[in-house]
Structure formats: C-alpha cells, structure tokens
Design an enzyme around this catalytic site. Structure first.
Site, mmCIF file in Angstrom:
data_model
loop_
_atom_site.group_PDB
_atom_site.id
_atom_site.type_symbol
_atom_site.label_atom_id
_atom_site.label_comp_id
_atom_site.label_asym_id
_atom_site.label_seq_id
_atom_site.Cartn_x
_atom_site.Cartn_y
_atom_site.Cartn_z
ATOM 1 N N SER A 127 0.818 -1.205 0.000
ATOM 2 C CA SER A 127 0.000 0.000 0.000
ATOM 3 C C SER A 127 0.851 1.254 0.000
ATOM 4 O O SER A 127 0.401 2.326 0.391
ATOM 5 C CB SER A 127 -0.936 0.005 1.228
ATOM 6 N N ARG A 238 -6.416 4.312 9.985
ATOM 7 C CA ARG A 238 -5.544 3.598 10.929
ATOM 8 C C ARG A 238 -6.066 3.607 12.365
ATOM 9 O O ARG A 238 -6.026 2.562 13.028
ATOM 10 C CB ARG A 238 -4.124 4.133 10.824
ATOM 11 N N ARG A 263 -13.544 -21.751 35.929
ATOM 12 C CA ARG A 263 -12.716 -22.952 35.778
ATOM 13 C C ARG A 263 -12.116 -23.347 37.121
ATOM 14 O O ARG A 263 -11.373 -22.580 37.746
ATOM 15 C CB ARG A 263 -11.598 -22.696 34.764
ATOM 16 N N GLY A 335 -5.858 -22.618 28.440
ATOM 17 C CA GLY A 335 -5.100 -23.856 28.309
ATOM 18 C C GLY A 335 -5.490 -24.616 27.048
ATOM 19 O O GLY A 335 -5.691 -24.032 25.984
ATOM 20 N N GLU A 359 -3.603 -2.059 5.833
ATOM 21 C CA GLU A 359 -3.457 -0.594 5.870
ATOM 22 C C GLU A 359 -2.036 -0.171 6.230
ATOM 23 O O GLU A 359 -1.830 0.843 6.893
ATOM 24 C CB GLU A 359 -4.463 0.032 6.860
#
Length: 376
Positions: A127, A238, A263, A335, A359
């Site tokens: 670009s 951007r 968990r 994990g 970009e």
C-alpha cells in the site's frame, strides 16, 4: 456530542450482543459472507456513519466510527471488518469527490446500503502509494485503466471501487489519480476469493483492470491529486483499525476473565492463582493503554489538531500488537480448551493477526513514526 457517542456505543453494543454474537462462530466456520448483517448494519446507520446527513448518512465523526467498529469487533472480527471496509471505501469519495459525485454515489451508498471498497494495495508494492503500477491512460474524455490490485476487502461484492492509478508516471506520487469504478464496468474483473486464517466471513479478492474504460467524470478531484486523497484516507483509517484491534482484545479479555472465575483447578477457581491474576492485570492494562491511544488519535483527527499522521500510525501499530498479545494470553489462560474451536478466543487470535498487516504493516508504521520524529 458526548451524549450522542454514548447512544452510538449503546446501539453498537446492543447490535453486537443480540445480532452479531450468535452468528459469529458460524460465520467463521463456514466463511459465508453475512448479507443479513449488512442489512442490519445498514438499518442502524453503521454503513454510512461517516457520511454527512445531506447524503443520507449519520453525520458521525471518526471517534464515533471507531466506537462502532470496536463494539462489533468485541464479538466478531469479520463483522466489524464489513463496517470498517465500508467506511474506508467511501472515504476517497467523501474526501476527494466533487458535489455531483457525492450526490450520485454517497446517497446511493447510504440509501441502498451499497458496499464500497478501497482498491489501493498492489502485488509486490503493498500500500505504498508512490510505487503504484496500475495505469490510467487518458483517451479522449475517458481513462483506460490497466493493472491489478490485491487483497481487496469486498472485492467482487462492492458496488463502487475507489481506485488509485498512475496517470502521469513522470511525476511519481504527484502523478497518481483517484477514480470511482462501478461494478459491471467492462474490463473490471476479480480474482479468486482468498482463503484466510482469520476474518473468514469477509470476502477478499484481487481486483483486475483489463482495458477498463471509465469516463473522466469518475475521476476524484484533479488529475495527479490521488496521492493526497490516499494519504488522507489511510490517515483516517488507521485509528479505526486500532479500534478494531482493541475490540478484539476486549472480547478476548472479557472471556478469559469469565473462564478464569468459572474454571476449577485443584479445588478452586484458577482466578485465585496469582500467575493468572497477573496475566489478567497485564492484559487489562494493555487494552486500556491501546484504547486511550486510539481515541486520542481519532479525536485529534476530528478536531484537525496538529500533525495527526504520527499518532495515527502509533495507534494502529500499538493496538494491533496488543491485540495479538492479549488474544494469545487469553488462549493460554484457557489452556488446552483455548486451542479448541469450541471456545471463541482462538478465533479472536486468528482475527487479530491481520490488524498488524493491513493498511500498512506495523513495520511500515514504525518507519513512518521514526520519520516524523527525526525530520526535525
């Protein structure tokens, strides 16, 4: 303005949670382009957010655009790229078009939700605008375009393409002009759909021009002014990519936190382990830092405050680096389950990667920042 932005964020978050998130895993798995989400985004005004209200747009600024991209990216990178690519594709028309061109194209984009695409990147040249090889040769009142653009989001789907081509090769960057090329124009062709590791719900193709004839009325601005239009477009795009990266990182962080609290390992949630706590604290800090940079850059552009090129580049490359770091750490916290497609963090990690590349790759952004700092 702040109240309006809060309303925009609330609408984007609601759309993301209720409409986009339930579709995100299937979009990634099948790679099918979600036309239903295009319709949903159009109804919300997300596809014409940057357009003035006189053209049927939402009259939003870059900060508001970043807010929408971030909230949608939080649940689905592919879906956020639809909005991002639409905005970037319309910017050259908005920035370089004359009143009649804006009336013709921007009103259709906003009223019919017609897709737009930026056709800038080229094989072997990237670009970097001064090295564009695509040629537009003047023939009477027309231009004959020949060349090839690569990795074009919305390629083969867009109604309008903002195309950059060399009209005066002896003038280098100042010899580049911008054009609008409509779908169905003879000589406008498309390559195969690219198979990507991430952003799989979006369509990316080469856009090919073989004696593609366009009238001079389709030229955006004066001949030789395309370079400036391209630079202004990229400067605005951007921070939006940075916002996309922040959104992906936020989604991964939020999921990792929920997982860590649920968990159980060794009889207690893994969130009780200091090692995991430190990872989460670092991830949150990195996301907030990236977010602050992105919205500072967007705000400066909105307010036309000083030289925005440096901060625009910084916000893009820093946020994209953080997106990779945070999504990778989210996989680590889960994990073995993080490596499975049953959980969304591996998709977020794959989606995040391209934010370092498109970009202008991050290495180019670092070079741009250094040039701005060292030029004195």
């Amino acid at each position: 303005m702040e109240k309006e932005r809060q309303m925009i964020r609330a609408a984007a978050e609601k759309t993301g949670q209720r409409i986009v998130q339930p579709r995100a895993a299937k979009i990634d798995a099948t790679g099918e382009f979600p036309w239903d989400l295009v319709e949903a985004f159009g109804k919300q005004g997300f596809l014409s957010l940057l357009l003035p209200d006189r053209y049927g747009g939402a009259d939003g600024d870059l900060t508001s655009f970043c807010i929408v991209v971030e909230e949608i990216a939080k649940v689905c990178g592919s879906s956020s790229l639809i909005i991002l690519a639409q905005g970037v594709g319309t910017l050259p028309i908005l920035l370089g078009g004359n009143p009649s061109q804006k009336d013709l194209y921007l009103i259709e984009i906003s009223k019919k939700n017609s897709l737009a695409a930026l056709a800038l990147n080229e094989p072997g040249e990237g670009s970097e605008v001064p090295f564009i090889k695509t040629r537009a040769e003047k023939q009477g009142t027309d231009y004959l375009i020949n060349g090839r653009k690569c990795f074009i989001t919305h390629g083969s789907l867009a109604k309008f393409y903002s195309v950059f081509a060399v009209t005066q090769p002896e003038h280098e960057a100042e010899g580049i002009s911008a054009f609008i090329v409509g779908d169905g124009t003879p000589g406008l062709l498309f390559g195969k759909r690219e198979e990507k590791i991430g952003m799989r719900g979006t369509v990316t193709t080469d856009v090919i021009f073989e004696n593609c004839r366009v009238p001079q009325e389709n030229r955006l601005g004066e001949e030789g002014k395309g370079w400036k239009v391209a630079m202004n477009t990229l400067n605005m795009s951007r921070p939006a990519i940075g916002a996309q990266a922040v959104g992906i990182a936020r989604g991964a962080l939020d999921f990792a936190i929920r997982y860590a609290n649920e968990r159980i390992q060794f009889g207690k949630p893994i969130s009780s382990f200091q090692a995991v706590q430190f990872m989460i604290a670092d991830m949150a800090t990195q996301v907030e830092a990236a977010r602050a940079l992105v919205y500072k850059a967007a705000s400066q552009i909105d307010e036309k405050f000083g030289d925005t090129e440096k901060l625009s580049a910084i916000s893009k490359y820093f946020a994209s680096e953080i997106a990779i770091k945070v999504t990778t750490d989210a996989v680590q916290i889960l994990g073995g389950y993080g490596y499975m497609k049953d959980y969304p963090v591996e998709r977020m990690m794959r989606d995040a990667k391209v934010t370092q590349i498109y970009e202008g790759a991050n290495q180019i952004q670092r070079w741009r920042v250094a040039q701005q700092l060292l030029k004195g």
